[in-house]
Write a protein that holds these residues in place. Structure first.
Motif, PDB file in Angstrom:
ATOM      1  N   GLN A 140       0.948  -1.265  -0.125  1.00 46.38           N
ATOM      2  CA  GLN A 140       0.066   0.034  -0.070  1.00 46.38           C
ATOM      3  C   GLN A 140       0.856   1.401  -0.178  1.00 46.38           C
ATOM      4  O   GLN A 140       0.701   2.249  -0.636  1.00 46.38           O
ATOM      5  CB  GLN A 140      -0.919   0.007   1.288  1.00 46.38           C
ATOM      6  CG  GLN A 140      -2.030  -0.984   1.239  1.00 46.38           C
ATOM      7  CD  GLN A 140      -2.790  -1.122   2.505  1.00 46.38           C
ATOM      8  OE1 GLN A 140      -2.405  -1.140   3.431  1.00 46.38           O
ATOM      9  NE2 GLN A 140      -4.140  -1.054   2.384  1.00 46.38           N
ATOM     10  N   ARG A 141       1.849   1.115   0.859  1.00 51.26           N
ATOM     11  CA  ARG A 141       2.566   2.598   0.919  1.00 51.26           C
ATOM     12  C   ARG A 141       3.722   2.636  -0.549  1.00 51.26           C
ATOM     13  O   ARG A 141       3.570   3.670  -0.797  1.00 51.26           O
ATOM     14  CB  ARG A 141       3.735   2.143   2.152  1.00 51.26           C
ATOM     15  CG  ARG A 141       4.539   3.499   2.192  1.00 51.26           C
ATOM     16  CD  ARG A 141       5.468   3.236   3.668  1.00 51.26           C
ATOM     17  NE  ARG A 141       6.161   2.207   3.754  1.00 51.26           N
ATOM     18  CZ  ARG A 141       6.901   2.046   4.919  1.00 51.26           C
ATOM     19  NH1 ARG A 141       6.843   2.889   5.950  1.00 51.26           N
ATOM     20  NH2 ARG A 141       7.618   0.863   5.055  1.00 51.26           N
ATOM     21  N   HIS A 142       3.852   1.490  -1.120  1.00 50.58           N
ATOM     22  CA  HIS A 142       4.762   1.518  -2.120  1.00 50.58           C
ATOM     23  C   HIS A 142       4.072   2.037  -3.332  1.00 50.58           C
ATOM     24  O   HIS A 142       4.412   3.051  -3.802  1.00 50.58           O
ATOM     25  CB  HIS A 142       5.135   0.265  -2.669  1.00 50.58           C
ATOM     26  CG  HIS A 142       5.855   0.137  -4.072  1.00 50.58           C
ATOM     27  ND1 HIS A 142       6.862   0.456  -4.353  1.00 50.58           N
ATOM     28  CD2 HIS A 142       5.034  -0.649  -5.187  1.00 50.58           C
ATOM     29  CE1 HIS A 142       7.084   0.288  -5.729  1.00 50.58           C
ATOM     30  NE2 HIS A 142       6.250  -0.420  -6.114  1.00 50.58           N
TER      31      HIS A 142
ATOM     32  N   ASN B  76       3.366  12.893  -3.433  1.00 49.03           N
ATOM     33  CA  ASN B  76       3.507  12.347  -2.227  1.00 49.03           C
ATOM     34  C   ASN B  76       4.931  12.240  -1.793  1.00 49.03           C
ATOM     35  O   ASN B  76       5.439  11.923  -0.660  1.00 49.03           O
ATOM     36  CB  ASN B  76       3.035  10.993  -1.932  1.00 49.03           C
ATOM     37  CG  ASN B  76       1.368  10.982  -2.237  1.00 49.03           C
ATOM     38  OD1 ASN B  76       0.782  11.900  -1.888  1.00 49.03           O
ATOM     39  ND2 ASN B  76       0.772   9.943  -2.733  1.00 49.03           N
ATOM     40  N   LYS B  77       5.916  12.792  -2.623  1.00 48.51           N
ATOM     41  CA  LYS B  77       7.191  12.731  -2.397  1.00 48.51           C
ATOM     42  C   LYS B  77       7.568  13.701  -1.107  1.00 48.51           C
ATOM     43  O   LYS B  77       6.932  14.601  -0.935  1.00 48.51           O
ATOM     44  CB  LYS B  77       8.006  13.284  -3.739  1.00 48.51           C
ATOM     45  CG  LYS B  77       9.705  13.322  -3.444  1.00 48.51           C
ATOM     46  CD  LYS B  77      10.363  13.639  -4.684  1.00 48.51           C
ATOM     47  CE  LYS B  77      11.803  13.665  -4.526  1.00 48.51           C
ATOM     48  NZ  LYS B  77      12.325  12.374  -4.376  1.00 48.51           N
ATOM     49  N   GLY B  78       8.336  13.062  -0.385  1.00 44.58           N
ATOM     50  CA  GLY B  78       8.570  13.495   1.120  1.00 44.58           C
ATOM     51  C   GLY B  78       7.776  13.472   1.866  1.00 44.58           C
ATOM     52  O   GLY B  78       7.809  14.167   3.142  1.00 44.58           O
TER      53      GLY B  78
END
Length: 168
Positions: A103-105, A113-115
């Motif tokens: 899910q996080r990947h 969502n970078k950072g």
């Protein structure tokens, strides 16, 4: 690290316990190695420090797998209901480790969502839900062996996760 992890598979093939216990230990080891290799190849973007390679893949993991295999070899019984429960707990813990990582990947693939810190899915329930899955899976793995003394593996893992890994 991948090569060292794959070297753990033969460790569990030399147990002399009943076929069902032996099969379950080989299955648990193979699934554990496959899960970690998948996570390293697909989900993790971080570099792996040499300390992690040496101490985990070259030390504690082979010792843990060998202990679990030896514990299973000392079990004179078939897998039985406790072993089957252990196998189900192992599979649940493996899912609990892998699914949130997936899910996080997927979330991290979105450039917006970078950072940012992922706090959705099962990570909304606990900050380190994947560590919980790791611990649960090895409690189940220990249950598969039928040897109570192998609970040292998830105990040591829990201590390591709580004292070292949560600060990463």
């Amino acid at each position: 690290k991948t090569v060292l992890l794959q070297c753990n598979l033969p460790l569990c093939c030399f147990i002399f316990g009943p076929f069902t216990v032996r099969s379950a230990v080989v299955l648990c080891t193979a699934l554990f190695v496959a899960r970690v290799v998948l996570q390293m190849a697909v989900f993790w973007s971080r570099s792996i420090p040499w300390k992690e390679v040496v101490f985990e893949a070259g030390g504690i993991i082979p010792l843990s797998i060998a202990s679990l295999a030896y514990g299973a070899a000392q079990n004179p019984y078939d897998l039985g209901w406790t072993g089957m429960c252990g196998l189900l707990i192992f599979l649940w813990g493996t899912w609990l480790n892998l699914w949130p990582e997936y899910q996080r990947h997927r979330w991290k693939l979105d450039p917006r969502n970078k950072g940012k810190l992922y706090q959705d899915g099962l990570f909304a329930v606990a900050r380190h839900i994947n560590y919980t899955g790791e611990l649960v899976s090895f409690i189940g793995f220990s249950g598969v062996t039928g040897a109570v003394w192998t609970l040292w593996v998830p105990l040591a893992m829990g201590i390591g996760l709580a004292t070292f890994s949560t600060w990463e």
